[in-house]
Design an enzyme around this catalytic site. Structure first.
Site, short mmCIF file in Angstrom:
data_model
loop_
_atom_site.label_atom_id
_atom_site.label_comp_id
_atom_site.label_asym_id
_atom_site.label_seq_id
_atom_site.Cartn_x
_atom_site.Cartn_y
_atom_site.Cartn_z
N MET A 265 0.83 -1.20 0.00
CA MET A 265 0.00 0.00 0.00
C MET A 265 0.87 1.26 0.00
SD MET A 265 -2.96 -1.13 2.74
CE MET A 265 -3.74 0.50 2.70
N GLN A 268 2.22 1.87 -3.43
CA GLN A 268 1.18 2.38 -4.30
C GLN A 268 0.88 3.85 -4.00
OE1 GLN A 268 -0.55 1.50 -6.91
NE2 GLN A 268 -2.07 3.14 -6.86
N GLU A 269 0.86 4.20 -2.73
CA GLU A 269 0.48 5.56 -2.33
C GLU A 269 1.58 6.59 -2.62
OE1 GLU A 269 -2.34 6.54 -1.45
OE2 GLU A 269 -3.46 4.91 -0.55
N SER A 270 2.82 6.25 -2.25
CA SER A 270 3.87 7.28 -2.29
C SER A 270 5.21 6.79 -2.80
CB SER A 270 4.07 7.85 -0.88
OG SER A 270 4.66 6.85 -0.04
N TYR A 385 -6.16 0.70 -8.28
CA TYR A 385 -5.60 0.76 -6.93
C TYR A 385 -5.47 -0.63 -6.33
CZ TYR A 385 -5.04 2.22 -2.05
OH TYR A 385 -4.56 2.40 -0.77
#
Length: 401
Positions: A265, A268-270, A385
């Site tokens: 996660m 994926q986010e940053s 996502y």
């Protein structure tokens, strides 16, 4: 021997009720999962059980959606044994097109298809892992499994005198374009067994075939196949993860998560950048909004430990929101809720229920997102996502990068 031909139209649901009625007394008397034999069965007991299995086999044959079926003997079928034990035993070889199973993380393209088939039969799954294709097929041949999930060659299956069905039902391109093996197959001991026949109808049904193709899209294996993506992912994990790994592990324990899921996660986010900032104002390693950060008790969004904790706590809330979803799919529902909000996912579930579709199956929710993404950009974002995180997680666990 007399040749008997039946012409019937029987539903699987009706057959299941009749089989359940026949098996009810046996289920009270037999513990099919026990390895202990308490006593030697009497001759009359053996006769009664053989008769019952023959009856179940006959009902299975009559329930098939065929115009005519011919029975030549009363040999006990694999289908009858599956229904008697209420368990479908699968011999499988781990792989990117079959299934993943590491540290309690179990899913995969082939596995999800088998699970859907087992759900339709109304039975549980017992998955047995084997090191190679030949070992899995020999387990099927010897009776240690009811079917096999492999990418074995036609030659090997023929040598062992086994029958197989390609899960794409001939539409191999739907698999290859998603980086999956074109010959993922279900293999059975006999093509005439109702378990094999029902599987063929299941896989090649036009509606189910479309859903299979959408499931293949969800399990797309091409995301990290190109050199740039692979190198960037490997470099990020090598250079940045050591600084945050202890925080991921601790916060995962605090909220009962797989710590590698949180890493996926975070990537994926940053891309594991604790100072990341988006044009919309989300910040930090887990890219929390200001409102979400406050609700999760995060005072400093760029603090890695707090950011990871906020993301972990919010994911826990999402899992609770979908507690009625089977565990095998719950993480995908939770991630979709994390991305687009739980109410948006529940709205889709209500629409599926209204159409008589299982709303607790991620494959069905994903299919809805795919079918309607043109009219709602949030659906496309949620699809990418969840599938991206799935891909990163698989790569972390299988160490393919």
């Amino acid at each position: 021997m007399q040749r008997i031909t039946y012409r019937v139209k029987g539903s699987a649901q009706g057959a299941k009720r009749r089989i359940s009625h026949l098996l009810r007394p046996s289920k009270r008397l037999l513990n099919t999962r026990s390895n202990i034999v308490s006593s030697t069965p009497t001759a009359s007991g053996r006769f009664a059980r053989t008769k019952k299995l023959a009856q179940v086999s006959s009902i299975a044959l009559l329930s098939l959606p065929a115009q005519s079926l011919t029975t030549m003997n009363t040999t006990v079928s694999a289908y009858a044994n599956v229904m008697l034990q209420n368990t479908l035993t699968i011999a499988a070889v781990p792989g990117d097109s079959t299934y993943f199973a590491t540290d309690g993380f179990q899913h995969g393209f082939g596995f999800d298809l088998v699970r859907t088939y087992a759900d339709e039969l109304g039975v549980d799954i017992n998955l047995k892992a084997y090191a190679n294709e030949e070992a899995a097929l020999k387990a099927l041949r010897s009776g240690d499994a009811d079917m096999a999930l492999t990418t074995a060659s036609t030659k090997l299956k023929s040598q062992l005198n086994l029958s197989s069905i390609n899960v794409s039902c001939g539409y191999d391109s739907s698999l290859t374009k998603n980086g999956l093996h074109p010959k993922v197959s279900w293999t059975f001991s006999s093509p005439n067994d109702p378990l094999s026949k029902k599987a063929s109808y299941f896989l090649c049904d036009s509606i189910k075939l479309k859903n299979t193709q959408k499931l293949a899209a969800f399990y797309n294996q091409n995301l990290l196949k190109d050199a740039y993506s692979q190198d960037h992912f490997q470099k990020t994990l090598t250079e940045k993860l050591p600084d945050y790994q202890s925080s991921f592990e601790e916060q995962a324990r605090n909220y009962n998560h797989d710590w590698e899921l949180l890493v996926a996660m975070g990537y994926q986010e940053s891309h594991l950048d604790a100072n990341a900032v988006s044009p919309t104002g989300v910040r930090g390693l887990m890219m929390l909004t200001n409102n979400t950060a406050k609700a999760m008790g995060v005072s400093d969004r760029v603090d890695p430990y707090q950011s990871i904790g906020g993301g972990a706590r919010y994911l826990e809330q999402m899992k609770d929101e979908f507690a009625d979803v089977p565990k095998t799919d719950r993480v995908w529902f939770a991630l979709a809720g994390y991305n687009m909000g739980p109410n948006a996912v529940k709205s889709i579930q209500r629409k599926l229920r209204a159409q008589g579709i299982d709303d607790k199956s991620w494959a069905n929710v994903y299919a809805y997102l795919a079918d309607n993404k043109a009219s709602n950009s949030r659906y496309g974002q949620a699809m990418h996502y969840v599938s991206n995180i799935r891909s990163y997680l698989e790569s972390i666990k299988t160490q393919t990068v």
